[in-house]
Design a protein around this motif. Structure first.
Motif, PDB file in Angstrom:
ATOM      1  N   ILE A   7       0.844  -1.207   0.000  1.00 12.07           N
ATOM      2  CA  ILE A   7       0.000   0.000   0.000  1.00 12.07           C
ATOM      3  C   ILE A   7       0.874   1.249   0.000  1.00 12.07           C
ATOM      4  N   LEU A   8       0.614   2.109  -0.987  1.00  9.55           N
ATOM      5  CA  LEU A   8       1.330   3.373  -1.037  1.00  9.55           C
ATOM      6  C   LEU A   8       0.410   4.444  -0.437  1.00  9.55           C
ATOM      7  N   VAL A   9       0.870   5.085   0.607  1.00 13.01           N
ATOM      8  CA  VAL A   9       0.072   6.135   1.251  1.00 13.01           C
ATOM      9  C   VAL A   9       0.583   7.487   0.765  1.00 13.01           C
ATOM     10  N   GLY A  10      -0.329   8.294   0.215  1.00 15.25           N
ATOM     11  CA  GLY A  10       0.018   9.656  -0.188  1.00 15.25           C
ATOM     12  C   GLY A  10      -0.505  10.614   0.868  1.00 15.25           C
ATOM     13  N   ALA A  11       0.301  11.623   1.187  1.00 18.25           N
ATOM     14  CA  ALA A  11      -0.173  12.639   2.143  1.00 18.25           C
ATOM     15  C   ALA A  11      -0.017  14.002   1.486  1.00 18.25           C
ATOM     16  N   THR A  12      -1.071  14.811   1.532  1.00 18.43           N
ATOM     17  CA  THR A  12      -0.990  16.154   0.956  1.00 18.43           C
ATOM     18  C   THR A  12      -1.207  17.195   2.065  1.00 18.43           C
ATOM     19  N   GLY A  13      -1.074  18.466   1.695  1.00 18.82           N
ATOM     20  CA  GLY A  13      -0.963  19.515   2.704  1.00 18.82           C
ATOM     21  C   GLY A  13      -2.229  20.044   3.332  1.00 18.82           C
ATOM     22  N   GLY A  14      -2.913  19.214   4.071  1.00 20.47           N
ATOM     23  CA  GLY A  14      -4.075  19.658   4.840  1.00 20.47           C
ATOM     24  C   GLY A  14      -3.829  19.379   6.311  1.00 20.47           C
ATOM     25  N   ILE A  15      -4.604  20.081   7.161  1.00 19.16           N
ATOM     26  CA  ILE A  15      -4.485  19.879   8.601  1.00 19.16           C
ATOM     27  C   ILE A  15      -4.611  18.400   8.985  1.00 19.16           C
ATOM     28  N   ALA A  16      -5.491  17.689   8.272  1.00 21.08           N
ATOM     29  CA  ALA A  16      -5.737  16.284   8.636  1.00 21.08           C
ATOM     30  C   ALA A  16      -4.505  15.401   8.422  1.00 21.08           C
ATOM     31  N   ALA A  17      -3.426  15.955   7.842  1.00 19.11           N
ATOM     32  CA  ALA A  17      -2.209  15.150   7.670  1.00 19.11           C
ATOM     33  C   ALA A  17      -1.655  14.694   9.023  1.00 19.11           C
ATOM     34  N   TYR A  18      -2.097  15.335  10.097  1.00 19.02           N
ATOM     35  CA  TYR A  18      -1.630  14.855  11.411  1.00 19.02           C
ATOM     36  C   TYR A  18      -2.165  13.459  11.697  1.00 19.02           C
ATOM     37  N   LYS A  19      -3.219  13.052  10.937  1.00 15.53           N
ATOM     38  CA  LYS A  19      -3.767  11.702  11.148  1.00 15.53           C
ATOM     39  C   LYS A  19      -3.105  10.658  10.244  1.00 15.53           C
ATOM     40  N   THR A  20      -2.337  11.107   9.252  1.00 16.39           N
ATOM     41  CA  THR A  20      -1.724  10.138   8.330  1.00 16.39           C
ATOM     42  C   THR A  20      -0.841   9.127   9.088  1.00 16.39           C
ATOM     43  N   PRO A  21      -0.047   9.559  10.082  1.00 19.52           N
ATOM     44  CA  PRO A  21       0.747   8.562  10.822  1.00 19.52           C
ATOM     45  C   PRO A  21      -0.124   7.473  11.471  1.00 19.52           C
ATOM     46  N   PHE A  22      -1.326   7.837  11.930  1.00 19.63           N
ATOM     47  CA  PHE A  22      -2.213   6.825  12.535  1.00 19.63           C
ATOM     48  C   PHE A  22      -2.656   5.815  11.477  1.00 19.63           C
ATOM     49  N   LEU A  23      -2.908   6.325  10.272  1.00 15.19           N
ATOM     50  CA  LEU A  23      -3.313   5.441   9.170  1.00 15.19           C
ATOM     51  C   LEU A  23      -2.166   4.478   8.838  1.00 15.19           C
ATOM     52  N   VAL A  24      -0.956   5.042   8.716  1.00 16.83           N
ATOM     53  CA  VAL A  24       0.212   4.217   8.386  1.00 16.83           C
ATOM     54  C   VAL A  24       0.405   3.151   9.464  1.00 16.83           C
ATOM     55  N   ARG A  25       0.285   3.571  10.704  1.00  9.97           N
ATOM     56  CA  ARG A  25       0.500   2.642  11.820  1.00  9.97           C
ATOM     57  C   ARG A  25      -0.497   1.486  11.766  1.00  9.97           C
ATOM     58  N   GLN A  26      -1.777   1.826  11.519  1.00  9.98           N
ATOM     59  CA  GLN A  26      -2.796   0.763  11.471  1.00  9.98           C
ATOM     60  C   GLN A  26      -2.543  -0.201  10.319  1.00  9.98           C
ATOM     61  N   LEU A  27      -2.123   0.336   9.169  1.00  6.56           N
ATOM     62  CA  LEU A  27      -1.857  -0.533   8.013  1.00  6.56           C
ATOM     63  C   LEU A  27      -0.690  -1.467   8.308  1.00  6.56           C
ATOM     64  N   VAL A  28       0.345  -0.909   8.952  1.00  4.58           N
ATOM     65  CA  VAL A  28       1.515  -1.725   9.289  1.00  4.58           C
ATOM     66  C   VAL A  28       1.126  -2.794  10.321  1.00  4.58           C
ATOM     67  N   GLU A  29       0.284  -2.406  11.277  1.00  4.84           N
ATOM     68  CA  GLU A  29      -0.166  -3.390  12.285  1.00  4.84           C
ATOM     69  C   GLU A  29      -0.932  -4.535  11.642  1.00  4.84           C
ATOM     70  N   LYS A  30      -1.583  -4.231  10.506  1.00  4.98           N
ATOM     71  CA  LYS A  30      -2.321  -5.293   9.802  1.00  4.98           C
ATOM     72  C   LYS A  30      -1.419  -6.015   8.813  1.00  4.98           C
ATOM     73  N   LYS A  31      -0.140  -5.791   8.943  1.00  4.70           N
ATOM     74  CA  LYS A  31       0.886  -6.526   8.187  1.00  4.70           C
ATOM     75  C   LYS A  31       1.029  -6.097   6.725  1.00  4.70           C
ATOM     76  N   ALA A  32       0.484  -4.933   6.376  1.00  6.45           N
ATOM     77  CA  ALA A  32       0.691  -4.439   5.009  1.00  6.45           C
ATOM     78  C   ALA A  32       2.096  -3.873   4.892  1.00  6.45           C
ATOM     79  N   SER A  33       2.662  -3.907   3.656  1.00 13.23           N
ATOM     80  CA  SER A  33       3.913  -3.179   3.397  1.00 13.23           C
ATOM     81  C   SER A  33       3.494  -1.778   2.986  1.00 13.23           C
ATOM     82  N   VAL A  34       4.084  -0.793   3.635  1.00 10.98           N
ATOM     83  CA  VAL A  34       3.638   0.583   3.395  1.00 10.98           C
ATOM     84  C   VAL A  34       4.808   1.460   2.958  1.00 10.98           C
ATOM     85  N   ARG A  35       4.588   2.222   1.888  1.00 12.35           N
ATOM     86  CA  ARG A  35       5.534   3.264   1.504  1.00 12.35           C
ATOM     87  C   ARG A  35       4.756   4.570   1.441  1.00 12.35           C
ATOM     88  N   VAL A  36       5.422   5.647   1.782  1.00 10.91           N
ATOM     89  CA  VAL A  36       4.722   6.939   1.844  1.00 10.91           C
ATOM     90  C   VAL A  36       5.327   7.915   0.844  1.00 10.91           C
TER      91      VAL A  36
END
Ligand SMILES: Cc1cc2nc3c(=O)[nH]c(=O)nc-3n(C[C@H](O)[C@H](O)[C@H](O)COP(=O)(O)O)c2cc1C
Length: 396
Positions: A7-36
């Motif tokens: 899973i490739l996670v894209g993050a763009t410049g909005g306030i909600a980007a503070y939640k992107t790390p939580f998304l990445v963390r959950q994906l990694v916890e579910k054993k996905a390979s993640v690149r940002v």
């Protein structure tokens, strides 16, 4: 559940980007390979170091990086099984909708062939701006998937609550899991979906029609194709564009629709009739424009009941019908299901502001031959379409 998924996670410049790390963390916890991949503006809201640490992979943001080969964007685009951009700013959505590629993430999207899920997040006025809405409609037509935005607390106290809040990371993860599990749900199945409204001529310039927008039919056709089905979308006039991943047939009248359906019926595994077909047509169509007069009586004759006809000649096909009822219509669901020999009946309400014709949401009741009845609570038409198709997949 996401083991071995890239899973490739894209993050763009909005306030909600503070939640992107939580998304990445959950994906990694579910054993996905993640690149940002993040845009330059995203770096104002979240640091690459956080995303790098949580994903366990280097974060990319430069289009012309010194440390990678010059075709880094192509390698990145070919890698994932799915791309999710969360948050997706109005600016980013506009760039992608117009095929622009001034930054790495946009280049990746232009090269990628995997599913792209966008999670918009912005201020309410920005979200409802006609250009943003047009860009989203264009992207939807091009096959991009959306999750949210949702109603809720916005970034600042002055904005208060409103539409534009990014879907929560766990909601996004749930949707990603659904996308993977549903990818092949209807593989190998030929599904005919109808949508939109028919038009019955009265004279060369006037016709009888109804207020159907075609949004429910288009959502069903798009979702069925995403679930792997080969979809023929037979549609009348619509207020939305037909999807691009389906075979589309424009028909104008009920009779034209019936003819096209009969052509496709024998080879289909299921027909979903979401079109709003005129029950009547003019007995005689005037060759000339009818002139103004004191009284005009139009003689109408009934159109063929297309669905009942398909029900009568049904062999292996599964048939799903839609009914639109205002007031006390629930009792009619079971009756209609039996009369038309259907495998599922979807009852919409015509008397609720957020369901039925034209709006983007729907609230439906599903009826089955066993007598079982299921309420689908208010949801986007895309989500309602997925619920209906999951049920249909079990019948096929
Ligand atoms: C404090 C601040 C917050 C912002 N929040 C958002 C936002 O939530 N959504 C949005 O679409 N744009 C937001 N913007 C505007 C974007 O950062 C701006 O359009 C930028 O060009 C987006 O670049 P990008 O799409 O390449 O990341 C914000 C700008 C500032 C200064």
């Amino acid at each position: 559940m996401l083991a071995d998924r890239k899973i490739l996670v894209g993050a763009t410049g909005g306030i909600a980007a503070y939640k992107t790390p939580f998304l990445v963390r959950q994906l990694v916890e579910k054993k996905a390979s993640v690149r940002v991949v993040m845009t330059e503006a995203a770096g104002n809201f979240v640091t690459p170091l956080v995303l790098e640490t949580l994903s366990g992979n280097p974060v990319s943001s430069e289009l012309f990086p010194r440390q990678f080969a010059s075709t880094h964007h192509i390698e990145l685009a070919r890698w994932p099984d799915l791309i999710v951009v969360a948050p997706a700013t109005a600016d980013f959505i506009g760039r992608v909708a117009n095929g622009l590629a001034p930054d790495l993430l946009c280049n990746v999207l232009l090269v990628a062939t995997s599913t792209v899920l966008l999670a918009p997040a912005m201020n309410t006025e920005m979200w409802f701006h006609s250009q943003v809405q047009e860009n989203c409609a264009k992207l939807e037509k091009l096959g991009y998937e959306f999750i949210g935005p949702e109603e809720g607390k916005l970034a600042t106290a002055s904005e208060g609550e409103g539409m534009g809040r990014m879907s929560e990371p766990d909601t996004i993860v749930k949707r990603i899991e659904e996308i993977f599990s549903e990818r092949e749900l209807l593989k190998g199945k030929r599904i005919v979906v109808t949508g939109g409204r028919t038009e019955e001529a009265i004279d060369p310039v006037r016709y009888l029609s109804n207020r159907s927008s075609g949004k429910m039919g288009a959502a069903l056709a798009r979702a069925a194709a995403r679930m792997g089905a080969q979809v023929s979308f037979v549609h009348g006039r619509m207020s939305v564009e037909p999807p691009q991943n389906t075979d589309n047939f424009l028909v104008l009248t009920a009779e034209e629709m019936q003819k096209k359906l009969l052509e496709l019926y024998a080879k289909s595994d299921a027909v979903i009739m979401a079109a709003a077909v005129s029950d009547f047509r003019a007995e005689k169509v005037s060759r000339e424009k009818i002139r103004r007069k004191e009284h005009l009586t139009l003689e109408l004759v009934p159109n063929p009941d297309i669905l009942a006809g398909l029900g009568k000649s049904k062999k292996k096909q599964k048939l799903v019908g839609f009914a639109l009822e205002a007031g006390g219509g629930l009792g009619n669901g079971k009756k209609k299901l039996e009369e038309k020999n259907l495998d599922m009946l979807v009852l919409n309400r015509a008397d609720e502001p957020d369901a039925g014709f034209d709006v983007d949401t729907n609230r439906v009741t599903l009826f089955f031959p066993s007598g079982k009845k299921e309420e689908v609570p208010l949801a986007s038409k895309d989500e309602v379409a997925r619920v209906i198709l999951r049920k249909l997949a079990k019948l096929l």
